[in-house]
Design an enzyme around this catalytic site. Structure first.
Site, PDB file in Angstrom:
ATOM      1  N   HIS A   1       0.868  -1.190   0.000  1.00 26.74           N
ATOM      2  CA  HIS A   1       0.000   0.000   0.000  1.00 26.74           C
ATOM      3  C   HIS A   1       0.898   1.232   0.000  1.00 26.74           C
ATOM      4  O   HIS A   1       1.301   1.736   1.058  1.00 26.74           O
ATOM      5  CB  HIS A   1      -0.930  -0.035   1.220  1.00 26.74           C
ATOM      6  CG  HIS A   1      -1.950   1.068   1.253  1.00 26.74           C
ATOM      7  ND1 HIS A   1      -3.185   0.920   1.838  1.00 26.74           N
ATOM      8  CD2 HIS A   1      -1.922   2.338   0.786  1.00 26.74           C
ATOM      9  CE1 HIS A   1      -3.874   2.048   1.731  1.00 26.74           C
ATOM     10  NE2 HIS A   1      -3.110   2.928   1.096  1.00 26.74           N
TER      11      HIS A   1
ATOM     12  N   HIS B   1       1.340   4.855  -2.357  1.00 28.84           N
ATOM     13  CA  HIS B   1       1.001   5.743  -3.471  1.00 28.84           C
ATOM     14  C   HIS B   1       2.313   6.369  -3.921  1.00 28.84           C
ATOM     15  O   HIS B   1       2.934   7.094  -3.132  1.00 28.84           O
ATOM     16  CB  HIS B   1       0.019   6.825  -3.017  1.00 28.84           C
ATOM     17  CG  HIS B   1      -1.247   6.251  -2.448  1.00 28.84           C
ATOM     18  ND1 HIS B   1      -2.391   6.100  -3.199  1.00 28.84           N
ATOM     19  CD2 HIS B   1      -1.539   5.751  -1.211  1.00 28.84           C
ATOM     20  CE1 HIS B   1      -3.341   5.553  -2.442  1.00 28.84           C
ATOM     21  NE2 HIS B   1      -2.851   5.327  -1.228  1.00 28.84           N
TER      22      HIS B   1
ATOM     23  N   HIS C   1      -9.514   1.100  -1.495  1.00 27.89           N
ATOM     24  CA  HIS C   1      -9.479   1.718  -0.178  1.00 27.89           C
ATOM     25  C   HIS C   1     -10.910   1.662   0.377  1.00 27.89           C
ATOM     26  O   HIS C   1     -11.851   2.094  -0.306  1.00 27.89           O
ATOM     27  CB  HIS C   1      -9.067   3.185  -0.272  1.00 27.89           C
ATOM     28  CG  HIS C   1      -7.605   3.422  -0.494  1.00 27.89           C
ATOM     29  ND1 HIS C   1      -6.891   2.863  -1.519  1.00 27.89           N
ATOM     30  CD2 HIS C   1      -6.719   4.181   0.215  1.00 27.89           C
ATOM     31  CE1 HIS C   1      -5.633   3.266  -1.446  1.00 27.89           C
ATOM     32  NE2 HIS C   1      -5.491   4.070  -0.409  1.00 27.89           N
TER      33      HIS C   1
ATOM     34  N   GLU D   1     -11.318   3.299   5.832  1.00 29.80           N
ATOM     35  CA  GLU D   1     -10.282   4.166   6.424  1.00 29.80           C
ATOM     36  C   GLU D   1     -11.044   5.233   7.221  1.00 29.80           C
ATOM     37  O   GLU D   1     -11.023   5.231   8.448  1.00 29.80           O
ATOM     38  CB  GLU D   1      -9.410   4.798   5.322  1.00 29.80           C
ATOM     39  CG  GLU D   1      -8.358   5.775   5.847  1.00 29.80           C
ATOM     40  CD  GLU D   1      -7.585   6.516   4.732  1.00 29.80           C
ATOM     41  OE1 GLU D   1      -8.058   6.553   3.583  1.00 29.80           O
ATOM     42  OE2 GLU D   1      -6.510   7.078   5.046  1.00 29.80           O
TER      43      GLU D   1
ATOM     44  N   ASP E   1       1.706   3.908   2.968  1.00 33.38           N
ATOM     45  CA  ASP E   1       0.713   4.788   2.336  1.00 33.38           C
ATOM     46  C   ASP E   1       1.379   5.931   1.561  1.00 33.38           C
ATOM     47  O   ASP E   1       1.514   5.841   0.336  1.00 33.38           O
ATOM     48  CB  ASP E   1      -0.271   5.332   3.381  1.00 33.38           C
ATOM     49  CG  ASP E   1      -1.661   5.597   2.825  1.00 33.38           C
ATOM     50  OD1 ASP E   1      -1.896   5.336   1.632  1.00 33.38           O
ATOM     51  OD2 ASP E   1      -2.536   6.068   3.597  1.00 33.38           O
ATOM     52  N   ASP E   2       1.753   6.989   2.257  1.00 27.43           N
ATOM     53  CA  ASP E   2       2.377   8.168   1.632  1.00 27.43           C
ATOM     54  C   ASP E   2       3.553   8.598   2.502  1.00 27.43           C
ATOM     55  O   ASP E   2       3.463   9.587   3.249  1.00 27.43           O
ATOM     56  CB  ASP E   2       1.341   9.306   1.536  1.00 27.43           C
ATOM     57  CG  ASP E   2       0.120   8.880   0.741  1.00 27.43           C
ATOM     58  OD1 ASP E   2       0.192   8.873  -0.493  1.00 27.43           O
ATOM     59  OD2 ASP E   2      -0.903   8.520   1.366  1.00 27.43           O
TER      60      ASP E   2
END
Ligand code: HPA
Ligand code: ZN
Length: 345
Positions: free
Chosen positions: A20, A22, A200, A203, A281-282
């Site tokens: 996961h 991005h 997603h 969340e 994630d980021d």
């Protein structure tokens, strides 16, 4: 409480995957500035420190606004290459053996950057990291759920000539108000074209969105999914199906899904038999790559050696690698567990 050195060493040493991530969310401020400069783009920030100071989020949307802004420096194939290569260089240093990367083509095509420019840059970096480091990879195209299904369908059509480079489609961006059912037709089409699917869900959105992702979008994994704990029947379904959740602990704290890492439900989900994985994630926005996510969870929730190794094994099990490709990594993790058992006897 600080980590015992042996558990920290174990986390660093374990072979891992990241499922996961991005790629646009791995854009560090230093690279943002370097690319802005060579593309002659004026940022509204004057320094790297100013950019980092702006990373103070109160929910998903407040993050997305600045994440889409940062991505605007990416214009040329070389920019997408450099972005992806920087992430993979980092992964090589963290014993990450396999990555499954999301990219958001609409963030770029909306600004007039060609789909081809985006994917060629990312793909070339993935190929080069396989030869340089032996890191295997898969690419996942995400549709922006705040846009329409028609726009998602156009994006899918742009992707078809590059089908051999893309394993799955996913769904990201603003969750609440944009349920999975909005994208049923485009996901049906994607599956007919041979893509796997992920989304997603859960969340910020309710457990109902996780049900829809499973039943309507026929996903192979749920991205985040942490709100599943509110629905006992859903927990049972996820457990029986061994449906992976790609949990992103530091993201959840930064976007205030949980107030504090000690309140994170990851350990509970794991204890209830769900296939939980740890991801970043980021990472450029949330303060840590995958290893730092493991360390933060360990620090707050005090996992056992068995649980840490289970999380790493889950990351291979949940990946889109073939069973034959997974096997050597899982064997290595089993050996690591045996060694830990011997050294603590
Ligand atoms: N959620 C939804 N969309 C996103 C995220 C996220 O955590 N990161 C990048 N796009
Ligand atoms: Zn995400």
């Amino acid at each position: 409480m600080s980590l015992t050195p042996t558990l920290e060493a174990l986390i660093r040493q374990m072979p891992k995957t990241e499922l996961h991530l991005h790629i646009e969310g791995s854009l560090e401020p230093e690279l943002m500035f370097a690319i802005a400069q060579r593309n002659q783009i004026k940022l509204r920030f004057n320094s790297v420190e100013e950019v980092r100071a702006a990373y103070d989020f109160h929910n998903l949307q407040s993050f997305l606004d600045i994440y889409y802004e940062g991505a605007q420096v990416l214009i040329h194939q070389q920019d997408f290459y450099d972005l992806t290569r920087a992430y993979l260089d980092k992964m090589a240093s963290e014993n990450v053996r396999h990555v499954e990367i999301f990219f958001d083509p609409q963030t770029h095509t909306e600004r007039g950057v060609a789909f081809e420019t985006v994917i060629k840059g990312i793909h070339q970096a993935l190929v080069d990291a396989q030869s340089a480091y032996g890191i295997s990879s898969r690419l996942i195209l995400c549709f922006l759920r705040h846009l329409s299904e028609t726009e998602a369908m156009l994006t899918l059509e742009q992707a078809l000539p590059f089908k051999q480079w893309i394993t799955a489609v996913g769904l990201d961006s603003s969750e609440v108000g944009h349920p999975p059912e909005k994208f049923k037709t485009v996901f049906d089409r994607a599956r007919n074209e041979g893509f796997l699917t992920v989304a997603h869900a859960g969340e910020e959105g309710p457990p109902e969105y996780i049900w829809q992702a499973l039943d309507l979008l026929k996903v192979s994994r749920i991205d985040h999914g942490v709100r599943c704990l509110e629905d006992a029947a859903l927990m049972e379904r996820l457990k029986q199906a061994r449906m992976p959740l790609t949990v992103c602990p530091l993201s959840n704290i930064k976007l205030r899904v949980f107030d504090d890492m000690r309140q994170h439900n990851l350990k509970t989900l794991l204890a209830q038999g769900l296939c939980v994985t740890i991801n970043s994630d980021d990472p450029a926005y949330f303060g840590g790559y995958v290893t730092e996510n493991y360390l933060a969870v360990q620090n707050a929730l005090n996992l056992s050696v068995e649980q840490l190794i289970q999380l790493a094994k889950n990351s291979f099990e949940a990946s889109f690698l073939s069973e034959a490709e997974k096997a050597p990594h899982i064997r290595e993790l089993d050996h690591l567990l045996q060694e830990c058992a011997i050294s603590t006897r």
